[in-house]
Scaffold this motif. Structure first.
Motif, PDB file in Angstrom:
ATOM      1  N   MET A 213      -9.774 -19.095  77.527  1.00 55.94           N
ATOM      2  CA  MET A 213      -9.557 -20.109  76.493  1.00 55.94           C
ATOM      3  C   MET A 213      -8.900 -21.337  77.110  1.00 55.94           C
ATOM      4  O   MET A 213      -8.120 -21.211  78.065  1.00 55.94           O
ATOM      5  CB  MET A 213      -8.670 -19.550  75.370  1.00 55.94           C
ATOM      6  N   LEU A 214      -9.227 -22.486  76.535  1.00 61.57           N
ATOM      7  CA  LEU A 214      -8.686 -23.760  77.031  1.00 61.57           C
ATOM      8  C   LEU A 214      -8.354 -24.621  75.834  1.00 61.57           C
ATOM      9  O   LEU A 214      -9.173 -24.777  74.925  1.00 61.57           O
ATOM     10  CB  LEU A 214      -9.748 -24.446  77.910  1.00 61.57           C
ATOM     11  N   ASN A 215      -7.134 -25.146  75.796  1.00 59.72           N
ATOM     12  CA  ASN A 215      -6.769 -26.058  74.716  1.00 59.72           C
ATOM     13  C   ASN A 215      -5.964 -27.233  75.271  1.00 59.72           C
ATOM     14  O   ASN A 215      -5.279 -27.100  76.282  1.00 59.72           O
ATOM     15  CB  ASN A 215      -5.952 -25.330  73.638  1.00 59.72           C
ATOM     16  N   ILE A 216      -6.100 -28.351  74.578  1.00 62.16           N
ATOM     17  CA  ILE A 216      -5.410 -29.580  74.980  1.00 62.16           C
ATOM     18  C   ILE A 216      -4.466 -29.992  73.859  1.00 62.16           C
ATOM     19  O   ILE A 216      -4.821 -29.895  72.680  1.00 62.16           O
ATOM     20  CB  ILE A 216      -6.436 -30.731  75.168  1.00 62.16           C
ATOM     21  N   PHE A 217      -3.285 -30.460  74.227  1.00 64.60           N
ATOM     22  CA  PHE A 217      -2.441 -31.132  73.238  1.00 64.60           C
ATOM     23  C   PHE A 217      -2.195 -32.553  73.742  1.00 64.60           C
ATOM     24  O   PHE A 217      -1.586 -32.752  74.781  1.00 64.60           O
ATOM     25  CB  PHE A 217      -1.112 -30.392  73.021  1.00 64.60           C
TER      26      PHE A 217
ATOM     27  N   ASN B  87     -10.191 -33.784  66.498  1.00 66.03           N
ATOM     28  CA  ASN B  87      -9.514 -34.098  65.236  1.00 66.03           C
ATOM     29  C   ASN B  87      -8.027 -34.283  65.428  1.00 66.03           C
ATOM     30  O   ASN B  87      -7.413 -35.173  64.835  1.00 66.03           O
ATOM     31  CB  ASN B  87      -9.720 -32.954  64.227  1.00 66.03           C
ATOM     32  N   LYS B  88      -7.458 -33.450  66.270  1.00 67.39           N
ATOM     33  CA  LYS B  88      -6.011 -33.563  66.505  1.00 67.39           C
ATOM     34  C   LYS B  88      -5.685 -34.892  67.200  1.00 67.39           C
ATOM     35  O   LYS B  88      -4.646 -35.489  66.940  1.00 67.39           O
ATOM     36  CB  LYS B  88      -5.502 -32.376  67.321  1.00 67.39           C
ATOM     37  N   LEU B  89      -6.591 -35.334  68.065  1.00 70.83           N
ATOM     38  CA  LEU B  89      -6.361 -36.638  68.701  1.00 70.83           C
ATOM     39  C   LEU B  89      -6.431 -37.750  67.650  1.00 70.83           C
ATOM     40  O   LEU B  89      -5.657 -38.701  67.675  1.00 70.83           O
ATOM     41  CB  LEU B  89      -7.378 -36.894  69.819  1.00 70.83           C
ATOM     42  N   LYS B  90      -7.348 -37.590  66.702  1.00 70.45           N
ATOM     43  CA  LYS B  90      -7.482 -38.591  65.633  1.00 70.45           C
ATOM     44  C   LYS B  90      -6.231 -38.644  64.759  1.00 70.45           C
ATOM     45  O   LYS B  90      -5.899 -39.685  64.205  1.00 70.45           O
ATOM     46  CB  LYS B  90      -8.673 -38.243  64.735  1.00 70.45           C
TER      47      LYS B  90
ATOM     48  N   SER C  62       2.314 -36.977  61.145  1.00 72.94           N
ATOM     49  CA  SER C  62       0.913 -37.405  61.250  1.00 72.94           C
ATOM     50  C   SER C  62      -0.088 -36.248  61.321  1.00 72.94           C
ATOM     51  O   SER C  62      -1.277 -36.453  61.183  1.00 72.94           O
ATOM     52  CB  SER C  62       0.748 -38.301  62.484  1.00 72.94           C
ATOM     53  N   SER C  63       0.391 -35.045  61.565  1.00 74.25           N
ATOM     54  CA  SER C  63      -0.543 -33.925  61.738  1.00 74.25           C
ATOM     55  C   SER C  63      -0.144 -32.766  60.838  1.00 74.25           C
ATOM     56  O   SER C  63       1.036 -32.571  60.551  1.00 74.25           O
ATOM     57  CB  SER C  63      -0.514 -33.484  63.206  1.00 74.25           C
ATOM     58  N   ASN C  64      -1.145 -32.000  60.407  1.00 70.51           N
ATOM     59  CA  ASN C  64      -0.831 -30.816  59.601  1.00 70.51           C
ATOM     60  C   ASN C  64      -0.647 -29.572  60.465  1.00 70.51           C
ATOM     61  O   ASN C  64      -0.390 -28.488  59.971  1.00 70.51           O
ATOM     62  CB  ASN C  64      -1.921 -30.575  58.547  1.00 70.51           C
ATOM     63  N   MET C  65      -0.732 -29.780  61.796  1.00 70.63           N
ATOM     64  CA  MET C  65      -0.580 -28.642  62.710  1.00 70.63           C
ATOM     65  C   MET C  65       0.921 -28.403  62.982  1.00 70.63           C
ATOM     66  O   MET C  65       1.655 -29.357  63.224  1.00 70.63           O
ATOM     67  CB  MET C  65      -1.309 -29.010  64.005  1.00 70.63           C
ATOM     68  N   PRO C  66       1.383 -27.135  62.936  1.00 68.84           N
ATOM     69  CA  PRO C  66       2.787 -26.891  63.283  1.00 68.84           C
ATOM     70  C   PRO C  66       3.022 -27.304  64.740  1.00 68.84           C
ATOM     71  O   PRO C  66       2.230 -26.948  65.617  1.00 68.84           O
ATOM     72  CB  PRO C  66       2.945 -25.375  63.122  1.00 68.84           C
ATOM     73  N   ARG C  67       4.063 -28.088  64.964  1.00 70.22           N
ATOM     74  CA  ARG C  67       4.319 -28.552  66.334  1.00 70.22           C
ATOM     75  C   ARG C  67       5.776 -28.309  66.714  1.00 70.22           C
ATOM     76  O   ARG C  67       6.669 -28.371  65.865  1.00 70.22           O
ATOM     77  CB  ARG C  67       4.035 -30.065  66.443  1.00 70.22           C
TER      78      ARG C  67
END
Lengths: 79, 418
Positions: free
Chosen positions: B8-12, B354-357, B397-402
């Motif tokens: 798996m690969l993910n970017i933040f 989407n997260k970049l947006k 700005s994001s709905n993702m838990p950070r």
């Protein structure tokens, strides 16, 4: 090859990479930045000049070069 | 043969970004031929973001989809960075804690400028290939930020500051390396590496950078040619044009890889300008898309370009991607692997684009205030509570838990989920 002849080759390459520059303004003491060349253009000029002269030097040999004459000196020392 | 690669690969790509063109105008940089540097946006680290919070935010979505058993098989957590805030303690220890991983795990950090992420990836690959712990996984987190504190004095530092500022971003890439290479199946042994001593760009002082951008570009090009030549020696018949459907480059800025690709096409294939241009659009551009939005995230940039390629290219049949990584100082590597349509679909579940947006766009005034505010968390800060109201819009700005940095207490960093 003589420095003067190498300068002619380099001058041709500069006109090719920077078509908007008036070749009359390209003198050996000029700095490529002052002619409007960005870092990519400057590297391109070095590579194309080597190609025309049939030279294969590590590009880092041109690190710290301040103007056209210093670049030509690196080329002359290796022809 | 033992399968290995990226499961798996993910970017933040951070929580806030800046328009690079506006920045160049604001700084009064020479914009002659600026457009052909192919820069668009860059992520900017907020004072309450650091390499740990960015790294955890990249890795968390990966950890969340693993079963407890799978999670417990993570036996190495490698942080790859040039932005650490401690010479001794590895940032892996913080990340291991916030990701709640198994304690039977090696925790360490790798430094090798922008080559660090690839170094970590290769170490993970070799760990899996060694089969000393069959079924074990390595979590490789490449994470970097650039804080542009106003340096005192002039000379080299100021010069370094002006060239690096528009291109340097902030962000992280998390790669789960295992014997289930769903995303990127590595070509085992297909590695060309090349390094030598050169003083191009570096971080000789905390919180800033110095260097010679021209020398770095020249060294990058030397390394690309030499590492690819070494790759060819180890992979008989490898051809720069035909062996790779796509190419993912370490991307300090777009114009640089366009120049690098042009050089290779000319040297290896004597290709003409129109062929080079079309080939760039087809094989290189998919990898540039995210890089143009996040900027150079140093050790994580090669993985960013790879992620961008996997998400934005076409994989109707399995395709081979050639990857080039370069780190100043210097060391470099050309390696390759294969991506399938299933891999692309798996990657897309993380919604990177989407997260970049959703990132918050900074105004120039906010950016200048941010540079000032960041002095509160400069290297060596002993105790501080972060102002959560500062550019508060970026936190929402994001709905993702950070994860964000909350406090530094006697040098110990404390974070909070928002």
């Amino acid at each position: 090859m003589e420095k003067g002849n190498i300068f002619l080759v380099v001058k041709d390459v500069i006109s090719e990479v920077l078509p908007d520059v008036d070749s009359e303004t390209v003198t050996i003491d000029k700095n490529l930045k002052s002619l409007g060349a960005n870092s990519i253009d400057r590297t391109e000029i070095v590579m194309l000049s080597m190609e025309r002269l049939g030279l294969k030097l590590p590009l880092v040999s041109f690190g710290g070069v301040e103007n056209i004459e210093e670049m030509i000196d690196v080329l002359v020392n290796n022809t | 043969m033992q399968l290995v690669g990226i499961e798996m690969l993910n970017i933040f790509g951070g929580s806030a970004y800046l328009d690079v063109d506006q920045l160049a105008s604001h700084r009064g940089l020479d914009k002659t031929r600026f457009d052909n540097l192919l820069m668009k946006e860059k992520s900017v680290a907020l004072p309450y973001e650091d390499p740990v919070s960015l790294g955890v935010n990249a890795a968390k979505p990966i950890i969340d989809v693993l079963s407890d058993n799978e999670k417990d098989r993570i036996e190495m957590l490698i942080t790859c960075t040039e932005s650490s805030f401690d010479f001794g303690k590895s940032m892996s220890s913080y990340m291991h804690d916030y990701l709640k991983l198994n304690r039977n795990c090696r925790l360490f950090e790798i430094k090798s400028a922008c080559y660090s992420g690839t170094t970590g990836l290769q170490m993970g690959i070799n760990f899996v290939l060694s089969q000393v712990s069959p079924g074990a996984k390595a979590l490789v987190i490449a994470t970097d930020i650039s804080r542009f504190l106003v340096a005192e004095g002039g000379g080299v530092l100021s010069e370094g500051w002006s060239f690096a500022e528009p291109s340097s971003g902030a962000g992280a890439a998390a790669m789960l390396v295992s014997d289930r290479p769903h995303i990127f199946q590595v070509d085992v042994g297909a590695n060309g590496y090349y390094g030598f001593e050169v003083m191009d760009t570096c971080r000789p002082v905390a919180d800033s950078e110095a260097g010679d951008s021209d020398l770095s570009l020249l060294s990058y090009l030397d390394c690309l040619e030499q590492s690819f030549s070494e790759y060819q020696k180890r992979v008989p018949g490898a051809n720069y044009l035909e062996s790779f459907s796509y190419l993912a480059f370490h991307t300090p800025f777009g114009g640089m890889i366009k120049g690098a690709h042009r050089t290779m096409m000319r040297k290896m294939l004597k290709a003409k300008a129109d062929v080079v241009e079309a080939d760039f659009e087809e094989r290189v551009f998919p990898g540039l898309i995210y890089c143009q939005r996040v900027g150079n995230i140093m050790g994580a940039t090669t993985a960013l370009s790879l992620a961008s390629t996997i998400e934005n290219a076409v994989f109707d049949t399995p395709k081979r991607i050639g990857c080039f990584s370069y780190g100043s100082g210097c060391c470099s590597e050309f390696f390759s692997g294969v991506v399938t349509i299933e891999g692309q679909e798996r990657m897309q579940r993380f919604g990177i684009s989407n997260k970049l947006k959703q990132r918050y766009q900074l105004s120039m005034d906010e950016y200048d205030a941010l540079i000032e505010e960041s002095t509160n968390v400069r290297f060596g800060t002993r105790t501080v509570k972060l102002d959560t109201e500062f550019i508060g819009g970026a936190r929402k700005s994001s709905n993702m838990p950070r994860l964000f940095l909350k406090e530094i207490k006697e040098y110990h960093r404390l974070y909070e989920w928002v």
